[in-house]
Design an enzyme around this catalytic site. Structure first.
Site: not given
Length: 239
Positions: A60, A64, A132, A135
């Protein structure tokens, strides 16, 4: 339903079957994804409540950053807008809320691996967890296939949000800040007044107030979203 198909010897001795459940493999296939490292994708879909040796958190973190770069590249290519406008749209398009919306649209919730307590607490519908894991999937895709294919995947998954103008309207907190300044009021103050539920399904209640004007409250799955909703409620009532 257990979404992991544990390693076992197939009909040919020594050949291991997939770590991913057949339904998860099939779902990824509908998205045009054939994982190269299935253990990595298993981690991307695994919540910490499973007490597994790996979960989605590291992926994650990577995803991101990949999403941010891919979206900045897309906005720069598609718009001649000034930096402030581009930043406003970028923040909206990569927000936890938007990531969760995309996750729901592609059918991700049913393929997240959760412990029993997390399932019982409704974690599969949590904006924080959906965002989350979305990502984390991007992080796994980047490691498997590189930036250009992941950028193309993001453009496909985010097409509706991008064309729909997410982030084109002024953020409620910015609008409230400008309203207070324009009306010669002190800046708005945000206060977290309640936090309820377990970490994976927390609910935050925030109050925003402007001295000598009033206050408004809102509750959401993240503190940032609660602040945004409280600012919007304030502007609707007093703006």
């Amino acid at each position: 339903m257990d979404l992991v198909h544990r390693r076992a010897l197939g009909p040919d001795r020594g050949r291991a079957v997939s770590e991913l459940a057949p339904e998860t493999q099939a779902w990824l296939g509908t998205l045009g994804i054939v994982p190269r490292d299935e253990h990595r994708w298993l981690a991307a879909l695994t919540h910490g409540s499973m007490a597994a040796d790996v979960n989605y958190e590291r992926l994650e973190f990577l995803g991101d950053r990949v999403l941010g770069l891919a979206m900045a590249d897309w906005l720069f290519e598609a718009s001649k807008a000034a930096e402030g406008t581009l930043s406003q749209r970028l923040n909206a398009l990569v927000s936890r809320q938007t990531c969760a919306q995309v996750a729901a649209q592609i059918g991700l919730p049913e393929h997240i691996r959760l412990g029993k307590q997390a399932r019982d607490d409704g974690a599969r519908e949590s904006v924080n967890i959906l965002g989350d894991v979305m990502e984390a999937m991007l992080g796994a895709h980047f490691l498997d296939f590189g930036f250009a294919p992941t950028r193309d995947l993001i453009r496909r998954f985010w097409a509706e949000e991008f064309s729909g103008g997410a982030g084109q309207r002024k953020h409620p907190k910015s609008a409230l800040q400008e309203w207070a300044a324009g009306n010669q009021r002190k800046p708005p103050e945000y206060e977290l007044i309640a936090r309820e539920g377990p970490d994976h399904a927390a609910r935050f209640t925030v109050r925003v107030s402007v001295k000598n004007v009033g206050a408004a409250e809102a509750t959401a799955n993240s503190k940032q979203e609660a602040e945004r909703l409280a600012a919007a409620a304030f502007m609707e009532q007093f703006g």
